[in-house]
Motif scaffolding. Structure first.
Motif, PDB file in Angstrom:
ATOM      1  N   PRO A  38      44.281  36.433  24.473  1.00  0.00           N
ATOM      2  CA  PRO A  38      43.246  35.549  25.013  1.00  0.00           C
ATOM      3  C   PRO A  38      42.130  36.321  25.704  1.00  0.00           C
ATOM      4  CG  PRO A  38      45.058  35.665  26.558  1.00  0.00           C
ATOM      5  CD  PRO A  38      45.382  36.630  25.442  1.00  0.00           C
ATOM      6  N   VAL A  39      40.945  35.695  25.757  1.00  0.00           N
ATOM      7  CA  VAL A  39      39.887  36.181  26.641  1.00  0.00           C
ATOM      8  C   VAL A  39      39.524  35.028  27.580  1.00  0.00           C
ATOM      9  CG1 VAL A  39      39.026  37.915  25.041  1.00  0.00           C
ATOM     10  CG2 VAL A  39      38.037  35.616  24.988  1.00  0.00           C
ATOM     11  N   ALA A  40      38.525  35.236  28.435  1.00  0.00           N
ATOM     12  CA  ALA A  40      38.287  34.293  29.527  1.00  0.00           C
ATOM     13  C   ALA A  40      37.645  32.977  29.087  1.00  0.00           C
ATOM     14  CB  ALA A  40      37.421  34.963  30.582  1.00  0.00           C
ATOM     15  N   ASP A  41      36.934  32.985  27.972  1.00  0.00           N
ATOM     16  CA  ASP A  41      36.154  31.789  27.641  1.00  0.00           C
ATOM     17  C   ASP A  41      35.893  31.787  26.131  1.00  0.00           C
ATOM     18  OD1 ASP A  41      34.520  29.545  27.803  1.00  0.00           O
ATOM     19  OD2 ASP A  41      33.329  30.309  29.480  1.00  0.00           O
ATOM     20  N   VAL A  42      35.005  30.927  25.705  1.00  0.00           N
ATOM     21  CA  VAL A  42      34.613  30.852  24.298  1.00  0.00           C
ATOM     22  C   VAL A  42      34.313  32.253  23.753  1.00  0.00           C
ATOM     23  CG1 VAL A  42      32.791  30.033  22.727  1.00  0.00           C
ATOM     24  CG2 VAL A  42      33.641  28.544  24.575  1.00  0.00           C
ATOM     25  N   VAL A  43      34.883  32.579  22.603  1.00  0.00           N
ATOM     26  CA  VAL A  43      34.625  33.881  21.994  1.00  0.00           C
ATOM     27  C   VAL A  43      33.236  33.838  21.349  1.00  0.00           C
ATOM     28  CG1 VAL A  43      35.376  35.558  20.262  1.00  0.00           C
ATOM     29  CG2 VAL A  43      37.083  34.258  21.573  1.00  0.00           C
ATOM     30  N   GLY A  44      32.365  34.742  21.794  1.00  0.00           N
ATOM     31  CA  GLY A  44      31.009  34.773  21.263  1.00  0.00           C
ATOM     32  C   GLY A  44      30.954  35.508  19.934  1.00  0.00           C
TER      33      GLY A  44
END
Lengths: 460, 344
Positions: B311-317
């Motif tokens: 996972p990362v912190a937010d929407v994957v750009g």
């Protein structure tokens, strides 16, 4: 799509010269503490520094399926898609359309594109109307009609250039086309900012609260006066008014409370459905019949009413009493003679009067339909009916809003739509409020009876 | 989905932060540095191995960075922004080598030609190209709408997508070589490595593709959302597409993909936002709005299995494989930059 973090978007439409840019600049000046992004077409002239102004050509993208309801503004998807990435989000986005824009694609963008829908909420469509030119524009262009039909707020601008009478007529016409919108008059687009921003435009409660007669039925008469009459002879006289004739029905044994007035009105509607008999000045008025008073001669015109036993009558007239200065006076038992024999005259006071929402002549193809029904709706039947209605008539339905009492759901279901796109969610609990359904459709050549019937068939 | 080892092939690497939504970035040619541009207009360079900040230039593109393009063989890259400019940077020291005023609108896309000669940038309805020393080469006429994507073909043509068509321009003259039409709003564009297959995602939730050699076209519809993420593997066999929560992989082997069933990779619970194939092998990375990054091992028929998730912190750009395929970088909406080492 209406979660609190969604950024509200207001769309400003209106023909060239209707005052969009003036209003835009006014909003920006008054809301200077807010972070506002303005998306405007290349001909716009916003002159305020603190707003982020983005020029975007209106790019109307149709889908390969050819459905106009799926048409969106591609430029908005790109621009808003980029704006939403900034950490310091905007408090507000204003989109100014070109004069000839069809508001459909702009509004549809907020339904059709998932990313836009996740971040933004269409707060309202504000249409500027140039009071001096709108009548011509309505006759000439579909866009102008659609801009009015789509609006949540109609700003009737440049009112200083038009007579009050004409303004009233114009406002009535606009209301006929779009009964959902709030109408605000202005001279140089100087309307209070809170009438155009943060509308929560889809809260139908507010619309209803603003205009309590909104969902009331329309009647073929505008006014009722209730009079208590003793035995004797009465003269109903009318002065010169706006029309050469006026129809009326005199209802016997009329009560004075609201329920009795409505009952009288319903009885009267059936009389009005019958052809009217022409009555000339000096003629007798017959109780309980649909009559048409001939009023084309100048000066006051008398009509007479004979009362054998004391009675309370309701006089239901096509126009308000004020418009013809309608007076009821008791004249003595004798028939007035040509030689001017003495007689007594005594004005009879109105015991109770009320006005009704009058039926207008629907000249325009575009109009509004309001459906109000008590009871619970079966969700499956509703889906089926709405699905069919929107697939068959979606092109002609510009906007719809309302709330619905779904069987088994403790909260009101609030919905809104643009053409065949539909969005809804439960809102507040019904609580003690009576469970009922209120729907408004604005569209072209809508078949009110069949739509009403279709909706009623969805009730459990 | 079950992953035996939750992280699978993804091993802890490093992480860093930029000032705002991390819009785009890329690895330098040998993976020495990862550069990132953000929504506040800042440009950052991080050491590829340690993640230490090499240099930072804040607010260079007023309004925000919109695109980053890595030079294919020089330690340079280009950034494009809402300020209407393209900047060409030296990756080592953050010095701006060229500042190009492209136009009055946003410069949304920038890309170097495969041989590194030409730099293309699109601004509203036009595409502009620049030569090796930043000199203007040519600019296109107005497209029918704003250019929504650009891509260089391995054969030296520049492709642009917009509403209703894909256009191919001769790299050196700007002459129009081919137009492929489809009535729809094309939102993404990718070319197969041999340059023959042209693929676009469309606003109407479909993927449209053409073969340049025959001009025959096909459509894959039925996606639940618009396919804005597309990727071809290096061999040109597999096309990965977003357009919903699933990653749909079409195989061009044999007579496919027409008439074949695609591989469907299920892990994400929100729409896929980014797809990237490692340079060699059939490893695909996917990222989504739900903030998860998954790595898939695919077969030539387009089907495959997950081999790593993190996972990362937010929407994957966006996602960028290091050129050697041994590290993967993810940019997210909070400005997070996450790099994993990737085991074989």
């Amino acid at each position: 799509m209406d979660t609190p973090r969604n950024i509200p978007v207001t769309i400003l439409t209106g023909f060239l010269g209707s005052g969009k840019t003036t209003l835009l600049n006014r909003i920006l000046r008054e809301e200077h503490g807010k972070r506002i992004a303005v998306v405007e077409n290349e001909f716009g002239e916003v002159g305020i520094d603190q707003a982020l102004v983005i020029n975007a050509d209106e790019e109307i993208f149709e889908m390969s399926n050819g459905c106009i309801c799926c048409t969106v503004r591609g430029d908005l998807i790109r621009v808003l898609g980029n704006l939403m990435k900034r950490r310091d989000k905007f408090d507000y986005v204003l989109v100014e359309t070109t004069g000839l824009a069809d508001p459909g694609p702009v509004a549809q963008t907020f339904f059709m594109d998932d990313e836009i829908r996740a971040e933004y909420a269409l707060d309202g469509i504000v249409t500027l109307v140039d009071a001096a030119h709108i009548e011509q524009q309505l006759g000439r262009s579909d866009e102008s009609t659609e801009q009015i039909a789509f609006a949540d707020v109609l700003v009737l601008n440049k009112t200083d250039l038009v007579h009050d009478d004409a303004l009233d007529g114009l406002e009535a016409r606009l209301r006929d086309m779009n009964r959902m919108a709030r109408v605000v008059r202005s001279k140089r687009a100087e309307v209070p900012v809170d009438t155009v921003l943060n509308l929560g435009a889809f809260d139908l409660d507010e619309v209803l609260g603003r205009r309590p007669t909104f969902l009331e039925p329309e009647y073929p008469f505008e006014w009722t006066g209730v009079y208590s009459l003793d035995v004797g002879r009465y003269e109903l006289s009318l002065d010169d008014g706006p029309d050469p004739s006026m129809s009326l029905v005199v209802v016997p044994d009329q009560g004075t409370d609201d329920a009795a007035l409505r009952e009288g009105a319903e009885w009267c509607v059936r009389r009005y459905a019958e052809p009217a008999d022409l009555v000339r000045p000096g003629d007798q008025i017959r109780v309980g019949e649909h009559l048409n008073l001939e009023l084309d001669s100048p000066g006051r015109k008398p009509f007479f009413l004979e009362v054998d036993t004391p009675v309370r009558v309701g006089v239901f007239t096509q126009h308000t009493a004020e418009e013809f200065d309608l007076q009821l006076t008791k004249v003595d038992g004798a028939t007035p003679t040509a030689n001017g024999a003495p007689r007594t005259e005594e004005a009879v006071p109105v015991e109770v009067e009320r006005t009704w929402v009058a039926q207008h002549e629907h000249d325009d193809e575009v109009g509004s339909i309001a459906i109000e029904v008590e009871g619970d709706v079966d969700p499956d039947r509703l889906n089926l009916w709405l699905g069919q209605l929107l697939s068959e008539r979606g092109v002609d339905i510009f906007r719809m809003k309302g709330f619905i009492s779904l069987a088994g759901e403790s909260r009101r279901f609030v919905f809104q739509g643009v053409h065949m796109l539909f969005d809804g969610q439960p809102d507040r609990p019904w609580g003690d409020a009576p469970r009922r359904n209120q729907l408004v459709f604005i569209g072209r050549n809508l078949d009110e009876p069949s739509m009403r019937q279709g909706f009623e068939a969805c009730l459990t | 989905m079950s992953v035996d080892r939750p992280q699978g092939v993804l091993r802890r690497g490093w992480s860093a932060e930029v000032g705002d939504y991390a819009i785009a970035g890329g690895w330098t040619r040998r993976g020495e540095a990862l550069v990132v541009g953000d929504a506040a207009g800042g440009v950052y360079a991080f050491d590829g191995t340690s993640g230490a900040t090499i240099w930072t230039q804040r607010e260079v593109h007023e309004g925000g960075v919109l695109a980053v393009a890595m030079h294919p063989n020089r330690p340079e890259f280009a950034t494009a922004g809402q300020d209407g400019r393209v900047l060409v940077w030296s990756a080592a020291d953050g010095r701006v080598r060229e500042a190009l005023d492209v136009g009055n609108g946003w410069v949304e896309h920038a890309a170097w030609s495969p041989d590194g000669t030409w730099l293309a940038a699109s601004c509203s309805r036009q595409v502009h190209t620049y030569g090796p020393d930043g000199e203007k080469a040519w600019q296109s006429d107005d497209h029918p709408s704003t250019v929504s994507a650009i891509a260089w073909s391995s054969t030296g043509d520049l492709a642009t997508a917009c509403y209703g068509r894909v256009t191919f321009f001769d790299a050196s003259t700007g002459e129009v070589r081919q137009q492929l039409e489809w009535m729809g709003s094309l939102v993404s564009l990718v070319l197969s490595p041999d340059g023959d297959i042209v693929v676009c995602g469309s606003q109407d939730n479909s993927v449209h593709f053409w073969r340049r050699s025959t001009e025959q076209d096909s459509m894959m519809s039925g996606y639940p959302a618009k396919p804005s993420a597309l990727a071809f593997d290096d061999s040109g066999t597999l096309l990965a597409t977003g357009g919903g929560e699933e990653v749909t992989v079409w195989s061009f082997q044999g007579s496919g993909p027409e008439g074949t069933r695609p591989g469907v990779m299920e892990h994400h619970v929100e729409n896929v936002t980014a797809l990237a194939f490692a340079r060699r092998g059939m490893r695909l990375a996917s990222g989504a709005r739900d903030g998860d990054v998954a790595v898939w091992s695919l077969r030539r028929d387009g089907h495959g299995d997950p081999i790593g998730v993190a996972p990362v912190a937010d929407v994957v750009g966006d996602l960028y494989w290091r050129p050697d395929g041994r590290a993967l970088a993810a940019l997210d909406a909070q400005g997070g930059v996450t790099v994993w080492r990737v085991s074989k």
